[in-house]
Write an enzyme that holds these catalytic residues in place. Structure first.
Site, PDB file in Angstrom:
ATOM      1  N   GLY A  27       0.850  -1.210   0.000  1.00  0.00           N
ATOM      2  CA  GLY A  27       0.000   0.000   0.000  1.00  0.00           C
ATOM      3  C   GLY A  27       0.871   1.240   0.000  1.00  0.00           C
ATOM      4  O   GLY A  27       0.530   2.252   0.616  1.00  0.00           O
TER       5      GLY A  27
ATOM      6  N   GLY B 295      -0.044   5.298  -1.458  1.00  0.00           N
ATOM      7  CA  GLY B 295      -1.054   6.169  -0.859  1.00  0.00           C
ATOM      8  C   GLY B 295      -0.450   7.367  -0.140  1.00  0.00           C
ATOM      9  O   GLY B 295       0.744   7.663  -0.276  1.00  0.00           O
ATOM     10  N   GLN B 296      -1.294   8.028   0.655  1.00  0.00           N
ATOM     11  CA  GLN B 296      -0.871   9.272   1.311  1.00  0.00           C
ATOM     12  C   GLN B 296       0.309   9.027   2.263  1.00  0.00           C
ATOM     13  O   GLN B 296       1.294   9.759   2.253  1.00  0.00           O
ATOM     14  CB  GLN B 296      -2.049   9.886   2.095  1.00  0.00           C
TER      15      GLN B 296
ATOM     16  N   ASP C  78       2.038  -1.903  -4.359  1.00  0.00           N
ATOM     17  CA  ASP C  78       0.670  -1.365  -4.308  1.00  0.00           C
ATOM     18  C   ASP C  78      -0.079  -1.947  -5.514  1.00  0.00           C
ATOM     19  O   ASP C  78       0.524  -2.582  -6.381  1.00  0.00           O
ATOM     20  CB  ASP C  78       0.718   0.182  -4.391  1.00  0.00           C
TER      21      ASP C  78
ATOM     22  N   TYR D 102     -14.940   0.902   9.282  1.00  0.00           N
ATOM     23  CA  TYR D 102     -13.497   1.167   9.360  1.00  0.00           C
ATOM     24  C   TYR D 102     -13.024   1.048  10.813  1.00  0.00           C
ATOM     25  O   TYR D 102     -12.043   0.363  11.112  1.00  0.00           O
ATOM     26  CB  TYR D 102     -13.239   2.579   8.819  1.00  0.00           C
TER      27      TYR D 102
ATOM     28  N   LYS E 128     -10.472  -1.632  12.498  1.00  0.00           N
ATOM     29  CA  LYS E 128      -9.223  -1.231  13.173  1.00  0.00           C
ATOM     30  C   LYS E 128      -9.188  -1.777  14.592  1.00  0.00           C
ATOM     31  O   LYS E 128      -8.147  -2.233  15.066  1.00  0.00           O
ATOM     32  CB  LYS E 128      -9.078   0.298  13.178  1.00  0.00           C
TER      33      LYS E 128
HETATM   34  N1  LIG Z   1      -4.106   9.099   6.263  1.00  0.00           N
HETATM   35  C1  LIG Z   1      -4.668   9.179   7.460  1.00  0.00           C
HETATM   36  O1  LIG Z   1      -5.063  10.264   7.901  1.00  0.00           O
HETATM   37  C2  LIG Z   1      -4.765   7.931   8.319  1.00  0.00           C
HETATM   38  C3  LIG Z   1      -5.239   8.067   9.632  1.00  0.00           C
HETATM   39  C4  LIG Z   1      -5.364   6.928  10.411  1.00  0.00           C
HETATM   40  C5  LIG Z   1      -4.970   5.693   9.921  1.00  0.00           C
HETATM   41  N2  LIG Z   1      -4.524   5.585   8.638  1.00  0.00           N
HETATM   42  C6  LIG Z   1      -4.172   4.252   8.147  1.00  0.00           C
HETATM   43  O2  LIG Z   1      -2.911   4.244   7.511  1.00  0.00           O
HETATM   44  C7  LIG Z   1      -2.904   3.314   6.410  1.00  0.00           C
HETATM   45  C8  LIG Z   1      -2.506   4.035   5.133  1.00  0.00           C
HETATM   46  O3  LIG Z   1      -3.383   5.117   4.958  1.00  0.00           O
HETATM   47  P1  LIG Z   1      -3.257   6.131   3.742  1.00  0.00           P
HETATM   48  O4  LIG Z   1      -3.830   7.407   4.208  1.00  0.00           O
HETATM   49  O5  LIG Z   1      -1.909   6.091   3.151  1.00  0.00           O
HETATM   50  O6  LIG Z   1      -4.319   5.475   2.753  1.00  0.00           O
HETATM   51  P2  LIG Z   1      -4.428   5.664   1.169  1.00  0.00           P
HETATM   52  O7  LIG Z   1      -5.821   5.290   0.788  1.00  0.00           O
HETATM   53  O8  LIG Z   1      -3.907   6.983   0.761  1.00  0.00           O
HETATM   54  O9  LIG Z   1      -3.421   4.549   0.656  1.00  0.00           O
HETATM   55  C9  LIG Z   1      -3.720   3.191   0.721  1.00  0.00           C
HETATM   56  C10 LIG Z   1      -3.013   2.522  -0.423  1.00  0.00           C
HETATM   57  O10 LIG Z   1      -3.367   1.132  -0.390  1.00  0.00           O
HETATM   58  C11 LIG Z   1      -3.525   0.714  -1.729  1.00  0.00           C
HETATM   59  N3  LIG Z   1      -4.383  -0.473  -1.765  1.00  0.00           N
HETATM   60  C12 LIG Z   1      -5.722  -0.539  -1.639  1.00  0.00           C
HETATM   61  N4  LIG Z   1      -6.112  -1.826  -1.775  1.00  0.00           N
HETATM   62  C13 LIG Z   1      -5.002  -2.553  -1.983  1.00  0.00           C
HETATM   63  C14 LIG Z   1      -4.755  -3.933  -2.192  1.00  0.00           C
HETATM   64  N5  LIG Z   1      -5.750  -4.839  -2.228  1.00  0.00           N
HETATM   65  N6  LIG Z   1      -3.477  -4.327  -2.373  1.00  0.00           N
HETATM   66  C15 LIG Z   1      -2.453  -3.438  -2.358  1.00  0.00           C
HETATM   67  N7  LIG Z   1      -2.627  -2.126  -2.173  1.00  0.00           N
HETATM   68  C16 LIG Z   1      -3.891  -1.699  -1.995  1.00  0.00           C
HETATM   69  C17 LIG Z   1      -4.155   1.884  -2.468  1.00  0.00           C
HETATM   70  O11 LIG Z   1      -3.921   1.795  -3.857  1.00  0.00           O
HETATM   71  C18 LIG Z   1      -3.439   3.058  -1.811  1.00  0.00           C
HETATM   72  O12 LIG Z   1      -2.298   3.449  -2.541  1.00  0.00           O
HETATM   73  C19 LIG Z   1      -4.301   2.703   6.389  1.00  0.00           C
HETATM   74  O13 LIG Z   1      -4.304   1.509   7.121  1.00  0.00           O
HETATM   75  C20 LIG Z   1      -5.143   3.734   7.107  1.00  0.00           C
HETATM   76  O14 LIG Z   1      -6.256   3.136   7.718  1.00  0.00           O
HETATM   77  C21 LIG Z   1      -4.418   6.673   7.829  1.00  0.00           C
END
Ligand SMILES: NC(=O)c1ccc[n+]([C@@H]2O[C@H](COP(=O)([O-])OP(=O)(O)OC[C@H]3O[C@@H](n4cnc5c(N)ncnc54)[C@H](O)[C@@H]3O)[C@@H](O)[C@H]2O)c1
Length: 317
Positions: A9, A12-13, A35, A142, A146
């Site tokens: 993953g 992502g962000q 990813d 969600y 978690k």
């Molecule tokens: N960004 C936040 O504010 C935040 C806050 C709390 C927790 N989180 C947690 O951090 C983690 C990452 O968050 P993020 O913000 O980078 O999310 P995001 O949605 O920006 O990135 C997630 C990535 O996972 C990839 N993905 C989705 N399904 C997939 C699969 N089946 N196989 C491989 N890749 C796959 C997507 O393409 C994406 O690039 C997550 O578990 C999220 O719950 C994020």
């Protein structure tokens, strides 16, 4: 040879910045980014592979091929998106975690990082300075995934000695990659719109206070927890960490101080109910005590950093 790090993953962000930081620390060829989608940053296309977080066999093959010792599992469906596909969100969020936990249980990898979220809390949790341990009755799929994930991490640690570490991230604010469908995404979108159009239509109400953090602090917290001596880690569910807490109105005021013509309108949608069920601020004293965590970036610093960097990015795009 040092065993490699696998990020699942990574596009992502969080993954975009975590990949960059881990490569700085460990070297490019030591960090395999994966990813379903190509990374948004061109320079990260090296040592990148397409990998589905729900494909157990493919993950196992990748671990063996690259001699992986540590997995950062970031693939998940986030709070707002998950509400439109609850079963799909549950399957992705749970199956991917159980897959990597089993790899550690079977001795194929040594260490796991899996992020949790403030979404584990619910309307019956204390809203202000929400403590590490309290009543937790999440109302989103969600949050349920978690919270269940935290229990699985702690179970695998207790029963099989798996070294799995976790943080309950608050809403994360960054300019390098777009957020992926969370309830706190407004705090990123507001900066993009302030610079592009001068106006932002906010999907939360003016007074909705939520815990937030600059991505730089979040990445530092992650690396600090992962490199902490195992003996100092006492919390195998997930640590609360706090950065700052603000409402859309307070953020808009900070932006207005830099861009006086900026205007904000409020038009709350389904995400308001999710935000209302979450804490407004977080008590992170356990993380401070166990691995000396403390945030460095406040709201003024964050506002300046976002505007400066996004201005450059937009000018060059
Ligand atoms: N960004 C936040 O504010 C935040 C806050 C709390 C927790 N989180 C947690 O951090 C983690 C990452 O968050 P993020 O913000 O980078 O999310 P995001 O949605 O920006 O990135 C997630 C990535 O996972 C990839 N993905 C989705 N399904 C997939 C699969 N089946 N196989 C491989 N890749 C796959 C997507 O393409 C994406 O690039 C997550 O578990 C999220 O719950 C994020």
């Amino acid at each position: 040879m040092k065993r490699r790090i696998l990020i699942i993953g990574a596009s992502g962000q969080i993954g975009t910045e975590l990949t960059q930081q881990l490569r700085l620390v460990h070297g490019n060829d030591c960090v395999i980014a994966t990813d379903l989608h190509q990374p948004p940053v061109k320079s990260q296309e090296e040592f990148f592979e397409i990998l589905d977080a729900t494909d157990v066999d493919a993950i196992k093959r990748c671990v063996l091929k690259h001699q992986v010792g540590t997995i950062y599992l970031l693939a998940a469906m986030l709070s707002a998106t998950a509400e439109s596909a609850p079963r799909k969100a549950w399957d992705l969020n749970m199956n991917s975690l159980l897959c990597v936990l089993d790899l550690a249980k079977d001795g194929l990898i040594d260490q796991i990082f899996w992020p949790s979220s403030i979404a584990v809390f619910g309307p019956t949790s204390p809203k202000k300075d929400t403590p590490q341990t309290c009543v937790m009755e999440p109302t989103t799929v969600y949050g349920i995934s978690k919270l269940a994930g935290e229990f699985w991490c702690s179970y695998y640690q207790r029963k099989y000695g798996v070294d799995v570490r976790s943080i309950r991230y608050p809403g994360l604010i960054s300019w390098k990659a777009q957020p992926g469908g969370g309830t706190t995404d407004y705090a990123v979108a507001i900066f993009h719109e302030a610079l592009k159009t001068g106006t932002y239509n906010c999907f939360l109400s003016a007074q909705t206070a939520l815990p937030m953090m600059h991505m730089t602090d979040a990445i530092r917290a992650t690396l600090e927890l992962m490199s902490s001596d195992l003996s100092s880690v006492n919390q195998f569910k997930a640590y609360n960490i706090a950065g700052m807490s603000f409402t859309p109105e307070q953020l808009a005021q900070k932006i207005k101080a830099k861009l006086p013509d900026f205007k904000i309108h409020y038009d709350p949608d389904f995400r308001q109910a999710i935000a209302d069920s979450w804490p407004s601020s977080i008590d992170d004293s356990e993380a401070g005590k166990d691995w000396k965590w403390s945030a460095r970036i406040d709201l003024d610093h964050l506002t300046q950093d976002m505007l400066d960097n996004l201005k450059d990015t937009l000018a060059n795009s």
